[in-house]
Design a protein around this motif. Structure first.
Motif, PDB file in Angstrom:
ATOM      1  N   ILE A  62       0.903  -1.141   0.033  1.00  0.00           N
ATOM      2  CA  ILE A  62      -0.134  -0.061   0.186  1.00  0.00           C
ATOM      3  C   ILE A  62       0.938   1.353   0.130  1.00  0.00           C
ATOM      4  N   ILE A  63       0.627   2.099  -1.102  1.00  0.00           N
ATOM      5  CA  ILE A  63       1.318   3.370  -1.012  1.00  0.00           C
ATOM      6  C   ILE A  63       0.508   4.614  -0.873  1.00  0.00           C
TER       7      ILE A  63
ATOM      8  N   PRO B  55      -0.777 -12.358  -5.212  1.00  0.00           N
ATOM      9  CA  PRO B  55       0.761 -12.426  -4.807  1.00  0.00           C
ATOM     10  C   PRO B  55       1.405 -11.079  -4.982  1.00  0.00           C
ATOM     11  N   ASN B  56       0.972 -10.317  -6.022  1.00  0.00           N
ATOM     12  CA  ASN B  56       1.692  -8.974  -6.414  1.00  0.00           C
ATOM     13  C   ASN B  56       0.584  -8.161  -6.676  1.00  0.00           C
ATOM     14  N   PHE B  57       0.117  -7.592  -5.331  1.00  0.00           N
ATOM     15  CA  PHE B  57      -1.039  -6.539  -5.495  1.00  0.00           C
ATOM     16  C   PHE B  57      -0.558  -5.339  -4.976  1.00  0.00           C
ATOM     17  N   THR B  58      -0.583  -4.179  -5.856  1.00  0.00           N
ATOM     18  CA  THR B  58      -0.102  -2.987  -5.160  1.00  0.00           C
ATOM     19  C   THR B  58      -1.415  -1.812  -5.018  1.00  0.00           C
ATOM     20  N   VAL B  59      -1.403  -1.018  -4.244  1.00  0.00           N
ATOM     21  CA  VAL B  59      -2.443  -0.135  -3.943  1.00  0.00           C
ATOM     22  C   VAL B  59      -1.919   1.208  -3.736  1.00  0.00           C
ATOM     23  N   VAL B  60      -2.478   2.132  -4.325  1.00  0.00           N
ATOM     24  CA  VAL B  60      -1.905   3.643  -4.554  1.00  0.00           C
ATOM     25  C   VAL B  60      -3.161   4.305  -4.249  1.00  0.00           C
TER      26      VAL B  60
ATOM     27  N   PHE C 204      -6.013   1.810  -7.690  1.00  0.00           N
ATOM     28  CA  PHE C 204      -5.586   3.127  -7.165  1.00  0.00           C
ATOM     29  C   PHE C 204      -7.090   3.952  -7.024  1.00  0.00           C
ATOM     30  N   ALA C 205      -7.187   4.751  -5.886  1.00  0.00           N
ATOM     31  CA  ALA C 205      -8.358   5.308  -5.564  1.00  0.00           C
ATOM     32  C   ALA C 205      -8.039   6.613  -4.769  1.00  0.00           C
TER      33      ALA C 205
ATOM     34  N   GLU D 161      -2.635  14.571  -6.980  1.00  0.00           N
ATOM     35  CA  GLU D 161      -1.674  14.715  -8.004  1.00  0.00           C
ATOM     36  C   GLU D 161      -0.505  13.784  -7.665  1.00  0.00           C
ATOM     37  N   ASN D 162       0.008  13.726  -6.444  1.00  0.00           N
ATOM     38  CA  ASN D 162       1.061  12.837  -6.247  1.00  0.00           C
ATOM     39  C   ASN D 162       0.692  11.280  -6.537  1.00  0.00           C
ATOM     40  N   MET D 163      -0.485  10.973  -6.054  1.00  0.00           N
ATOM     41  CA  MET D 163      -0.900   9.831  -6.375  1.00  0.00           C
ATOM     42  C   MET D 163      -0.847   9.269  -7.824  1.00  0.00           C
ATOM     43  N   SER D 164      -1.388  10.177  -8.578  1.00  0.00           N
ATOM     44  CA  SER D 164      -1.443  10.118 -10.223  1.00  0.00           C
ATOM     45  C   SER D 164       0.261   9.883 -10.783  1.00  0.00           C
ATOM     46  N   LYS D 165       1.119  10.635 -10.168  1.00  0.00           N
ATOM     47  CA  LYS D 165       2.258  10.535 -10.471  1.00  0.00           C
ATOM     48  C   LYS D 165       2.846   8.953 -10.146  1.00  0.00           C
ATOM     49  N   THR D 166       2.589   8.765  -9.079  1.00  0.00           N
ATOM     50  CA  THR D 166       3.077   7.432  -8.624  1.00  0.00           C
ATOM     51  C   THR D 166       2.559   6.180  -9.440  1.00  0.00           C
ATOM     52  N   THR D 167       1.397   6.390  -9.643  1.00  0.00           N
ATOM     53  CA  THR D 167       0.545   5.408 -10.600  1.00  0.00           C
ATOM     54  C   THR D 167       1.238   5.334 -12.016  1.00  0.00           C
TER      55      THR D 167
END
Length: 239
Positions: free
Chosen positions: A3-4, A223-228, A192-193, A10-16
């Motif tokens: 979880i990021i 096994p490879n789930f990323t949340v932003v 992402f949300a 804005e920063n969430m969008s850049k990271t994604t």
């Protein structure tokens, strides 16, 4: 699960965007399924600028994971939105876009298997916990790519009516979606949300029981789930 949490949209969008670019900048064929909707709008703006500065990434193939047809129009809701937000402004050639629709859905899963599967799928989450076209009450975790009938839920007509711009004559009898079983086969799932309105469902989906009542809860098992998230969307999580 990773979880990021970023400070804001804005920063969430850049990271994604950076997560996607990490997949795209590989010296091999890359297969990505990406989402439309409001959440990715800024991310696509940033991604378009990135694409304008780079040579065309001809190694990347793009997929939509659901589609709502609109009458006799060439493109359904999802592809039309993706074209407007990303494909057309970024100059993505049509041969790199693999459209899932109600006509070819029976071949979709076999095609993904043939190319080695999706390297990543980028999804949002509805306030009811749905992802792709997998809504509570009409979704089983074992479902594959399939048609979903307007008769499957009492409120389905109204849901689709909003998606096709409020014209009742354009509401289709069916829409198509990849199922949980197919999405779970992607090598990486990126969800992402943003916003306070997503905070309650984010907590249920990520830290509640895995249940078909909250379809997106299944990703706790990937096994490879990323949340932003931005801070508002993450505000109810136990961290």
């Amino acid at each position: 699960m990773k979880i990021i949490v970023e400070k804001d949209y804005e920063n969430m969008s850049k990271t994604t965007m950076q997560l996607l670019l990490g997949k795209m900048y590989q010296d091999k064929s890359v297969h990505l399924a990406i989402t439309a909707g409001s959440t990715p709008k800024r991310m696509y703006e940033l991604l378009v600028e990135e694409m304008k500065e780079k040579a065309p990434l001809t190694n990347v193939s793009y997929y939509n994971f659901d589609e709502i047809p609109i009458g006799d129009e060439k493109y359904g809701v999802t592809i039309a939105n993706l074209k407007a937000m990303y494909f057309d402004p970024a100059g993505i050639p049509e041969e790199q876009i693999h459209m899932l629709d109600t006509k070819n859905y029976l071949e979709h899963d076999a095609h993904l298997k043939e190319v080695g599967g999706l390297d990543a799928i980028l999804i949002g989450i509805g306030e009811d916990g749905h992802f792709c076209g997998n809504l509570p009450g009409v979704t089983k975790f074992g479902d594959e790519t399939r048609l979903v009938s307007v008769q499957s839920r009492p409120d389905m007509f109204d849901i689709l009516l909003g998606e096709v711009g409020g014209d009742a004559e354009k509401v289709p009898e069916y829409y198509v979606t990849m199922g949980p079983k197919n999405v779970m086969q992607a090598k990486q799932v990126i969800l992402f949300a943003n916003g306070k309105k997503k905070a309650a469902i984010i907590k249920k989906a990520l830290q509640g029981p895995v249940t078909e009542d909250i379809p997106s809860s299944i990703f706790q098992l990937h096994p490879n789930f990323t949340v932003v998230l931005d801070e508002e969307a993450a505000s109810e999580l136990n961290r």
